[in-house]
Design a protein around this motif. Structure first.
Motif, mmCIF file in Angstrom:
data_model
loop_
_atom_site.group_PDB
_atom_site.id
_atom_site.type_symbol
_atom_site.label_atom_id
_atom_site.label_comp_id
_atom_site.label_asym_id
_atom_site.label_seq_id
_atom_site.Cartn_x
_atom_site.Cartn_y
_atom_site.Cartn_z
ATOM 1 N N ALA A 191 0.693 -1.208 0.076
ATOM 2 C CA ALA A 191 0.170 0.060 -0.081
ATOM 3 C C ALA A 191 0.844 1.172 0.028
ATOM 4 C CB ALA A 191 -0.943 0.131 0.956
ATOM 5 N N HIS B 216 -1.899 -0.991 4.640
ATOM 6 C CA HIS B 216 -2.378 0.426 5.131
ATOM 7 C C HIS B 216 -2.899 0.591 6.492
ATOM 8 C CE1 HIS B 216 -4.972 4.034 5.128
ATOM 9 N NE2 HIS B 216 -4.168 4.504 4.286
ATOM 10 N N ASP C 294 -5.249 1.648 8.104
ATOM 11 C CA ASP C 294 -6.669 1.523 8.261
ATOM 12 C C ASP C 294 -7.191 0.274 7.547
ATOM 13 O OD1 ASP C 294 -6.834 3.785 9.886
ATOM 14 O OD2 ASP C 294 -7.057 5.078 8.333
ATOM 15 N N SER C 295 -6.504 -0.446 7.175
ATOM 16 C CA SER C 295 -6.804 -1.720 6.225
ATOM 17 C C SER C 295 -7.393 -2.756 6.929
ATOM 18 C CB SER C 295 -5.778 -2.082 5.281
ATOM 19 O OG SER C 295 -4.608 -2.530 6.075
ATOM 20 N N ASP D 196 -5.598 -0.557 -5.333
ATOM 21 C CA ASP D 196 -5.505 0.974 -5.396
ATOM 22 C C ASP D 196 -4.225 1.385 -4.622
ATOM 23 O OD1 ASP D 196 -5.795 3.391 -3.198
ATOM 24 O OD2 ASP D 196 -7.444 3.600 -4.659
ATOM 25 N N ILE E 168 -2.947 3.645 -2.964
ATOM 26 C CA ILE E 168 -2.887 4.190 -1.775
ATOM 27 C C ILE E 168 -3.460 3.354 -0.352
ATOM 28 C CG2 ILE E 168 -3.617 6.190 -0.115
ATOM 29 C CD1 ILE E 168 -1.738 6.799 -2.331
ATOM 30 N N THR E 169 -4.711 2.774 -0.713
ATOM 31 C CA THR E 169 -5.038 1.812 0.460
ATOM 32 C C THR E 169 -4.876 0.626 0.284
ATOM 33 O OG1 THR E 169 -7.385 1.934 -0.862
ATOM 34 C CG2 THR E 169 -7.017 3.841 0.649
ATOM 35 N N GLU E 170 -4.706 -0.359 -0.542
ATOM 36 C CA GLU E 170 -4.627 -1.718 -0.891
ATOM 37 C C GLU E 170 -3.306 -1.881 -1.052
ATOM 38 O OE1 GLU E 170 -8.852 -2.566 -2.601
ATOM 39 O OE2 GLU E 170 -7.552 -2.185 -3.913
#
Length: 260
Positions: free
Chosen positions: A98, A140, A142-143, A182, A184-186
């Motif tokens: 991420a 990430h 918050d993942s 993604d 940024i988030t994945e």
């Protein structure tokens, strides 16, 4: 009669010792799983873009990795230590973390084999860049983490389909899926764990093949070889029963002759 009882006790004690030994080695190896993981170091491996020449195909390039796997088979620990902890593990990892835009390849190995692994990679890919790095984090903050393990559907004795039977490069499918994440988030990683085959596994495979060449079906050949110890124990107990019956019969015949 007494000798039969003694033999029965000896065989029983031997079987109990074998079972206890299996349990002990299983528990020791289980305890060493965490220690082995902490003893691993990671290399980041990058290669310049390779352009295939006329007449070459991707399979010719992939084939050179067979030398790498062959070399890993020779990376063993000292005899007694390997009996207790098992053969060392090595990892091949394809990672898209991420926050990163690139797919990165890593090779993990026990500390004592780092120099050997680096030499093998440079021997096969002289232009490779190899950098020792700290453990990476693909997540990430918050993942939500998810994972899955892939196991062989059938017995490991049976061959698996390799690049020689595939019509296209499977790496393209893996890389294509990783690029869909993604940025940024994945994040995601594919890890392949490999280790040198044990001499017991090699011997088992050869014995199964030998039985099949003699006309035995695969499932029966595997059953015979995997349960060889138990078959031996059963044959030994059967032999003891026959010896015991024979001794009893002799005693009875001797008693009859001594009677007036």
């Amino acid at each position: 009669m007494i000798s039969t009882i003694i033999l029965t006790i000896v065989v029983t004690l031997c079987l109990a010792g074998l079972f206890g030994g299996f349990v002990y080695f299983y528990l020791v190896r289980k305890e060493n799983v965490v220690l082995r993981a902490l003893n691993m170091k990671i290399f980041m491996v990058t290669l310049p873009k390779i352009h295939l020449q006329q007449g070459q195909n991707a399979k010719d390039f992939i084939a050179v990795m067979e030398h790498f796997y062959g070399a890993i088979h020779s990376f063993r620990q000292s005899g007694f230590k390997e009996i207790l902890t098992g053969a060392p593990y090595f990892s091949l990892e394809i990672v898209n973390s991420a926050g990163e835009e690139e797919i990165i390849f890593y090779v993990g190995a026990p500390r004592r084999f780092l120099d050997d692994i680096e030499k093998q990679i440079h021997g096969i890919f002289p232009t490779a860049s190899i950098t020792e790095v700290e453990e990476f984090n693909i997540f990430h903050p918050d993942s939500v983490a998810q994972g899955a393990s892939l196991l062989l559907k059938k017995d490991s004795i049976l061959p698996i389909k390799t690049y020689t039977q595939l019509q296209s490069d499977p790496m393209n499918f893996i890389a294509s899926e990783l690029t869909k994440l993604d940025d940024i988030t994945e994040g995601a990683a594919v890890q392949i764990l490999i280790r040198p085959a044990s001499s017991e596994w090699i011997e088992l495979s050869r014995d199964v093949v030998r039985r099949m060449r003699q006309g035995m079906k695969y499932i029966h050949a595997v059953s015979k070889e995997r349960h060889k110890v138990f078959n031996f124990a059963g044959d030994a107990l059967s032999e003891l029963q026959m010896v015991g019956s024979s001794s009893q019969q002799k005693e009875q015949d001797k008693t009859k002759k001594q009677q007036p």
